[in-house]
Design an enzyme around this catalytic site. Structure first.
Site, PDB file in Angstrom:
ATOM      1  N   ARG A 136      -1.377   8.258   1.246  1.00  0.00           N
ATOM      2  CA  ARG A 136      -0.376   7.203   1.099  1.00  0.00           C
ATOM      3  C   ARG A 136      -0.699   6.429  -0.172  1.00  0.00           C
ATOM      4  O   ARG A 136      -1.726   6.639  -0.797  1.00  0.00           O
ATOM      5  CB  ARG A 136      -0.251   6.321   2.348  1.00  0.00           C
ATOM      6  CG  ARG A 136      -1.461   6.049   3.132  1.00  0.00           C
ATOM      7  CD  ARG A 136      -2.546   5.278   2.425  1.00  0.00           C
ATOM      8  NE  ARG A 136      -2.044   4.030   1.854  1.00  0.00           N
ATOM      9  CZ  ARG A 136      -2.647   3.353   0.897  1.00  0.00           C
ATOM     10  NH1 ARG A 136      -3.786   3.780   0.352  1.00  0.00           N
ATOM     11  NH2 ARG A 136      -2.143   2.232   0.424  1.00  0.00           N
ATOM     12  N   ASP A 151       5.501  -0.196  -4.856  1.00  0.00           N
ATOM     13  CA  ASP A 151       6.017   1.149  -4.576  1.00  0.00           C
ATOM     14  C   ASP A 151       7.238   1.459  -5.419  1.00  0.00           C
ATOM     15  O   ASP A 151       7.552   2.624  -5.668  1.00  0.00           O
ATOM     16  CB  ASP A 151       6.317   1.297  -3.094  1.00  0.00           C
ATOM     17  CG  ASP A 151       5.017   1.265  -2.329  1.00  0.00           C
ATOM     18  OD1 ASP A 151       4.507   0.164  -2.074  1.00  0.00           O
ATOM     19  OD2 ASP A 151       4.475   2.352  -2.059  1.00  0.00           O
ATOM     20  N   LYS A 193       4.218  -3.402  -0.081  1.00  0.00           N
ATOM     21  CA  LYS A 193       3.882  -3.445   1.352  1.00  0.00           C
ATOM     22  C   LYS A 193       4.395  -4.716   2.020  1.00  0.00           C
ATOM     23  O   LYS A 193       4.260  -5.814   1.451  1.00  0.00           O
ATOM     24  CB  LYS A 193       2.356  -3.308   1.487  1.00  0.00           C
ATOM     25  CG  LYS A 193       1.800  -3.336   2.896  1.00  0.00           C
ATOM     26  CD  LYS A 193       2.459  -2.336   3.824  1.00  0.00           C
ATOM     27  CE  LYS A 193       2.430  -0.914   3.321  1.00  0.00           C
ATOM     28  NZ  LYS A 193       3.347  -0.015   4.067  1.00  0.00           N
ATOM     29  N   ARG A 241       9.198  10.156   2.296  1.00  0.00           N
ATOM     30  CA  ARG A 241       9.123   8.682   2.313  1.00  0.00           C
ATOM     31  C   ARG A 241      10.095   8.152   1.254  1.00  0.00           C
ATOM     32  O   ARG A 241      10.048   8.591   0.099  1.00  0.00           O
ATOM     33  CB  ARG A 241       7.682   8.187   2.043  1.00  0.00           C
ATOM     34  CG  ARG A 241       6.721   8.569   3.164  1.00  0.00           C
ATOM     35  CD  ARG A 241       5.415   7.799   3.078  1.00  0.00           C
ATOM     36  NE  ARG A 241       5.557   6.415   3.495  1.00  0.00           N
ATOM     37  CZ  ARG A 241       4.594   5.504   3.326  1.00  0.00           C
ATOM     38  NH1 ARG A 241       3.460   5.818   2.744  1.00  0.00           N
ATOM     39  NH2 ARG A 241       4.776   4.259   3.741  1.00  0.00           N
TER      40      ARG A 241
END
Ligand code: MRU
Length: 351
Positions: free
Chosen positions: A45, A236, A247, A88
């Site tokens: 991740r 991200d 996050k 994702r």
């Protein structure tokens, strides 16, 4: 070892991040579908790390293909890329790496199948190697902001484990530490998956960088009582206007940082900047299984059948962001101009 690497036997090896910090387990994949599952289940991740995983996954797909000409190989790769891309939705590095691999496959259509496969493995390796080099450059730029004796607050894991190596936000911490600056990191535990407690704490402790773990809801207290000099997070996906998607819980920190006059920086390779999206509201926010909230390490902590909402990321509007540290320098507002310059590779650090 790096977070992820290609093995000469034609397999991808990665650290199983679900098992840390108690066990360091390496898992291997010879099938791109295994890599897709690993990304989905967060064996690996972190935005740049899943970009590298997707690239190596596509290299595996090339090896697995039975195509006898480059055109048929490209068709197989497009199919595999669609599966990897769907794993994702928020981190743009995933699509960025897949698009780069597919572009290489398209430009190599005159090659034999075997040479194209070798070239795709080499391209994935380049993506991985460049990631580490870029992170070191971000670290060097960011370290100029860190004063001797600083207390840094970070969220989630934006470290080596979130990248191929060296990290994003933690690249700045590492670089400042390597320069001999004394520093201390406040590490948010980062519910629900506890990347801060499990991964960031593990990384920093392994390197002897002073740190203290805190519950997420302690951050406001620390910011208000003058115990944080700078907040450093990863991202991200960062929109063209400087809105930072990271996050879940990052937005809370940014608002609290501004309220208390503490600078808030995102540390972001240019591959994470998506100039095709105007604002953070245009970025898809992944929603994950409610079990991540109701259970910790398999132990149920909420009543059976409880309703759960589990967004994995949030949007921090650019007005809360002091600056965005990239490998090409530090972007400051107005971000719609400075981020374009960073992506174009122009030297930054402009105010
Ligand atoms: O859900 P995760 O653990 O993949 O989320 C990771 C983050 O939010 C990181 O902060 C982000 O990828 C940037 S750091 C490289």
């Amino acid at each position: 070892m790096r977070t992820i690497e290609w093995d000469a036997r034609g397999v991808v090896r990665m650290i199983d991040q679900r098992r840390l910090p108690l066990e360091l387990v390496i898992v291997e994949f010879g099938d791109y579908r295994g890599v897709a599952q690993a990304i989905r289940e967060m064996v690996i991740r972190g935005a740049p790390a899943i970009g590298a995983a997707a690239a190596f996954g596509l290299a595996l797909a090339a090896r697995q293909s039975r195509a006898t000409d480059s055109q048929a190989l490209l068709a197989d790769l497009e199919q595999a890329a669609a599966e990897l891309r769907a794993t994702r939705p928020t981190a743009v590095n995933l699509s960025w790496a897949l698009d780069r691999m597919l572009a290489r496959a398209r430009s190599g259509q005159a090659m034999t199948v075997n040479s194209l496969i070798q070239e795709l493995i080499a391209e994935a390796q380049r993506i991985a190697d460049e990631d580490v080099a870029i992170n070191r450059r971000m670290g060097a730029h960011g370290a100029t902001l860190i004063q001797d004796g600083s207390h840094i607050l970070t969220h989630c894991n934006a470290g080596s484990l979130a990248t191929v190596g060296y990290g994003t936000a933690l690249a700045v911490v590492r670089a400042a530490h390597e320069q001999g600056k004394r520093l201390h990191v406040w590490v948010d535990e980062t519910r629900p998956r506890l990347q801060g407690a499990r991964l960031t704490a593990w990384e920093l402790m392994n390197e002897g960088i002073p740190m203290t773990l805190i519950a997420d809801n302690a951050a406001g207290h620390l910011l208000r009582s003058g115990r944080v000099d700078i907040v450093l997070v990863g991202s991200d996906r960062t929109a063209a206007n400087g809105d930072v998607v990271n996050k879940i819980g990052t937005y809370n920190l940014a608002v609290l940082a501004q309220e208390n006059g503490v600078p808030f920086y995102a540390v972001v390779p240019t591959s994470t900047i998506d100039l095709t999206v105007a604002t953070g509201d245009d970025i898809p926010i992944e929603e994950r299984d409610g079990q991540e909230v109701t259970h910790i390490d398999g132990c149920q902590i909420a009543p059976p059948g409880v309703a759960v909402f589990n967004p994995a990321f949030d949007v921090t509007p650019h007005r809360y962001v002091t600056g965005i540290i990239t490998e090409n320098g530090i972007a400051y507002p107005p971000f719609d101009q400075s981020l374009r310059q960073m992506v174009a590779g122009e030297r930054g650090d402009r105010r």
